[in-house]
Design a protein around this motif. Structure first.
Motif, mmCIF file in Angstrom:
data_model
loop_
_atom_site.group_PDB
_atom_site.id
_atom_site.type_symbol
_atom_site.label_atom_id
_atom_site.label_comp_id
_atom_site.label_asym_id
_atom_site.label_seq_id
_atom_site.Cartn_x
_atom_site.Cartn_y
_atom_site.Cartn_z
ATOM 1 N N SER A 115 0.793 -1.227 0.000
ATOM 2 C CA SER A 115 0.000 0.000 0.000
ATOM 3 C C SER A 115 0.826 1.277 0.000
ATOM 4 C CB SER A 115 -0.942 0.008 1.209
ATOM 5 O OG SER A 115 -0.192 -0.076 2.421
ATOM 6 N N GLN A 116 2.073 1.210 0.490
ATOM 7 C CA GLN A 116 2.894 2.421 0.616
ATOM 8 C C GLN A 116 2.065 3.553 1.221
ATOM 9 O OE1 GLN A 116 6.398 2.776 -0.240
ATOM 10 N NE2 GLN A 116 6.056 0.586 -0.030
ATOM 11 N N PRO A 117 1.574 3.360 2.450
ATOM 12 C CA PRO A 117 0.589 4.286 3.009
ATOM 13 C C PRO A 117 1.178 5.648 3.371
ATOM 14 C CG PRO A 117 1.299 2.734 4.682
ATOM 15 C CD PRO A 117 1.934 2.287 3.404
ATOM 16 N N ASP A 118 0.311 6.649 3.338
ATOM 17 C CA ASP A 118 0.682 7.960 3.850
ATOM 18 C C ASP A 118 0.646 7.970 5.369
ATOM 19 O OD1 ASP A 118 0.873 9.424 1.272
ATOM 20 O OD2 ASP A 118 -1.249 8.924 1.131
ATOM 21 N N ILE A 119 -0.188 7.117 5.936
ATOM 22 C CA ILE A 119 -0.318 7.044 7.393
ATOM 23 C C ILE A 119 -0.745 5.639 7.779
ATOM 24 C CG2 ILE A 119 -2.727 7.817 7.349
ATOM 25 C CD1 ILE A 119 -2.177 9.275 10.000
ATOM 26 N N VAL A 120 -0.253 5.190 8.926
ATOM 27 C CA VAL A 120 -0.668 3.902 9.499
ATOM 28 C C VAL A 120 -1.485 4.202 10.745
ATOM 29 C CG1 VAL A 120 0.072 1.699 10.462
ATOM 30 C CG2 VAL A 120 1.404 2.756 8.621
ATOM 31 N N VAL A 121 -2.695 3.653 10.809
ATOM 32 C CA VAL A 121 -3.592 3.891 11.938
ATOM 33 C C VAL A 121 -3.760 2.590 12.720
ATOM 34 C CG1 VAL A 121 -5.940 4.469 12.627
ATOM 35 C CG2 VAL A 121 -4.837 5.749 10.784
ATOM 36 N N PHE A 122 -3.453 2.639 14.023
ATOM 37 C CA PHE A 122 -3.658 1.501 14.912
ATOM 38 C C PHE A 122 -4.951 1.722 15.691
ATOM 39 C CE2 PHE A 122 0.858 1.623 14.100
ATOM 40 C CZ PHE A 122 1.166 0.288 13.886
ATOM 41 N N LEU A 123 -5.813 0.706 15.665
ATOM 42 C CA LEU A 123 -7.158 0.846 16.218
ATOM 43 C C LEU A 123 -7.309 0.210 17.593
ATOM 44 C CD1 LEU A 123 -9.028 0.227 12.885
ATOM 45 C CD2 LEU A 123 -9.099 2.327 14.212
ATOM 46 N N GLY A 124 -6.230 0.114 18.347
ATOM 47 C CA GLY A 124 -6.347 -0.327 19.731
ATOM 48 C C GLY A 124 -6.130 -1.803 19.950
ATOM 49 N N ASP A 125 -6.179 -2.174 21.256
ATOM 50 C CA ASP A 125 -5.858 -3.535 21.693
ATOM 51 C C ASP A 125 -4.510 -3.972 21.130
ATOM 52 O OD1 ASP A 125 -7.927 -3.921 23.392
ATOM 53 O OD2 ASP A 125 -8.970 -5.414 22.198
ATOM 54 N N LEU A 126 -3.503 -3.164 21.397
ATOM 55 C CA LEU A 126 -2.169 -3.443 20.876
ATOM 56 C C LEU A 126 -1.479 -4.549 21.653
ATOM 57 C CD1 LEU A 126 -0.932 0.235 20.341
ATOM 58 C CD2 LEU A 126 -2.344 -1.192 18.850
ATOM 59 N N MET A 127 -1.785 -4.651 22.958
ATOM 60 C CA MET A 127 -1.170 -5.670 23.818
ATOM 61 C C MET A 127 -2.260 -6.455 24.525
ATOM 62 S SD MET A 127 1.665 -3.212 25.618
ATOM 63 C CE MET A 127 2.644 -2.055 24.660
ATOM 64 N N ASP A 128 -2.009 -7.716 24.713
ATOM 65 C CA ASP A 128 -3.007 -8.577 25.346
ATOM 66 C C ASP A 128 -3.023 -8.423 26.861
ATOM 67 O OD1 ASP A 128 -5.046 -10.525 25.127
ATOM 68 O OD2 ASP A 128 -3.661 -12.062 25.820
ATOM 69 N N GLU A 129 -1.866 -8.080 27.450
ATOM 70 C CA GLU A 129 -1.775 -8.003 28.907
ATOM 71 C C GLU A 129 -1.244 -6.647 29.383
ATOM 72 O OE1 GLU A 129 0.477 -11.267 30.464
ATOM 73 O OE2 GLU A 129 -0.505 -12.740 29.187
ATOM 74 N N GLY A 130 -1.464 -5.614 28.586
ATOM 75 C CA GLY A 130 -0.935 -4.311 28.950
ATOM 76 C C GLY A 130 -1.483 -3.778 30.261
ATOM 77 N N SER A 131 -2.772 -4.062 30.543
ATOM 78 C CA SER A 131 -3.399 -3.514 31.747
ATOM 79 C C SER A 131 -2.934 -4.193 33.025
ATOM 80 C CB SER A 131 -4.926 -3.638 31.640
ATOM 81 O OG SER A 131 -5.309 -4.998 31.524
ATOM 82 N N LYS A 132 -2.384 -5.394 32.930
ATOM 83 C CA LYS A 132 -1.956 -6.125 34.119
ATOM 84 C C LYS A 132 -0.440 -6.282 34.206
ATOM 85 C CE LYS A 132 -4.320 -9.790 32.852
ATOM 86 N NZ LYS A 132 -4.881 -11.170 32.817
ATOM 87 N N ALA A 133 0.274 -5.728 33.253
ATOM 88 C CA ALA A 133 1.731 -5.904 33.216
ATOM 89 C C ALA A 133 2.428 -5.017 34.238
ATOM 90 C CB ALA A 133 2.253 -5.593 31.817
ATOM 91 N N SER A 134 3.556 -5.496 34.731
ATOM 92 C CA SER A 134 4.420 -4.670 35.567
ATOM 93 C C SER A 134 5.134 -3.661 34.665
ATOM 94 C CB SER A 134 5.456 -5.555 36.274
ATOM 95 O OG SER A 134 6.361 -6.102 35.327
ATOM 96 N N PRO A 135 5.739 -2.619 35.240
ATOM 97 C CA PRO A 135 6.451 -1.639 34.400
ATOM 98 C C PRO A 135 7.496 -2.277 33.484
ATOM 99 C CG PRO A 135 6.171 -0.763 36.609
ATOM 100 C CD PRO A 135 5.692 -2.194 36.649
#
Length: 328
Positions: free
Chosen positions: A101-121
């Motif tokens: 596609s050679q995009p002008d912009i890449v859009v991420f629509l969320g839920d990037l990590m499965d355990e981000g909310s419970k992960a340690s730093p």
């Protein structure tokens, strides 16, 4: 004078061995599963259309990669191998979609990590590092609004601030959660301020298209949305969206790009947005990785059986082999 007759069968028996056959099958399997499958699948993508980069913007849409974490995965070595495989799959398919596609912009629509909310730093940092190694970096602006409750205090002011900076007649809202299927009372305050023509969302892990021809009209009904939906699991070419209706909104739901989400139809979205309020859109469907993993299991079982019986039977075959001699 006697000479030995040559034939492919004679050569195979004299030169083949259990080990050489095993190595050959493994190499061919790796080639098919780790290269040919991706090439065949990407060759099925529709021909990329001509784009006027002065009037059109190409957007590559990535939804729900959900990088696997450490806590909810099996222990060593299964968990490590599983994370390694899904990371490789995401990286390989993303690079193919990006090159296509050679995009002008890449859009991420969320839920990037499965355990981000419970992960340690430290765990979160490791997930973030993995994410950056898989995908290209992208600048982000953030506005968190829960769509299951009333609009939080301060959101209206934030929306008005955004609105004051908007000078384009063509407006797009990007959201992780789908919007149009929800109750109007939760969505209309946002829609009324921004007045978008197009919404991009994810979350359901499916490919869908929602159309509402009158969602921007003044309607006292706070619960009803006249929304029509269509599944796009069979889309194999670019679809055309006309967004010139001043009272209408359309929403495109982008499928997950991870094979770990329990759905078979996965891919990336590509949208070509024209400033004349038209959009061309398609989904770049990805190989079904679980089919490939099952193929690996089948090949391993076959080679184990072949090696056990081959070591027992192959020496006898070679011992009983008699070259064919011809008198001249």
């Amino acid at each position: 004078m006697y000479i030995m007759a040559k034939s492919p069968g004679n050569w195979l028996i004299r030169h083949a061995s259990v080990k050489s056959i095993t190595v050959t099958v493994l190499v061919l399997t790796l080639f098919v599963n780790e290269y040919l499958v991706y090439w065949v699948q990407s060759s099925r993508w529709p021909v990329f259309p001509e784009v006027d980069r002065q009037k059109e913007m190409v957007v590559l849409l990535v939804s729900d990669p959900q990088l696997q974490g450490i806590r909810d995965e099996p222990g060593f070595p299964v968990g490590m191998v599983a994370r390694w495989d899904v990371d490789r799959y995401l990286s390989k398919t993303f690079q193919l979609a990006y090159s296509y596609s050679q995009p002008d912009i890449v859009v991420f629509l969320g839920d990037l990590m499965d355990e981000g909310s419970k992960a340690s730093p430290d765990e979160y940092q490791s997930y973030f590092t993995r994410f950056n190694s898989i995908f290209h970096s992208a600048k982000k602006s953030k506005l968190d609004v829960s769509l299951h409750t009333d609009v939080p205090r301060g959101t209206q002011e934030k929306l008005k601030e955004y609105k004051s900076k908007m000078n384009s007649p063509f407006r797009v809202i990007i959201s992780h959660e789908t919007m149009l299927p929800k109750l109007k009372v939760y969505i209309y305050p946002i829609i009324k301020e921004i007045k978008p023509q197009l919404l991009f969302s994810g979350h359901w892990h499916k490919s869908m298209h929602f159309v509402c021809d009158s969602c921007l009209s003044d309607n006292a009904d706070t619960s009803h949305w006249p929304v029509h939906r269509r599944e796009l699991s069979d889309i194999n070419d670019y679809m055309y969206l006309d967004l010139t209706n001043s009272q209408g909104i359309q929403e495109l739901m982008i499928p997950t790009c991870s094979y770990r989400m329990g759905v078979t139809d996965i891919g990336y979205g590509v949208a070509i947005i024209n400033k004349e309020k038209t959009v061309r859109y398609t989904v770049l469907w990805l190989p079904r990785r679980y089919d490939v993993l099952y193929a690996y299991i089948f090949v391993v079982i076959f080679l184990l059986i072949f090696n056990i019986f081959g070591k027992l039977c192959f020496p006898k075959l070679l011992y009983n082999y008699r070259p064919y001699y011809k008198y001249r």
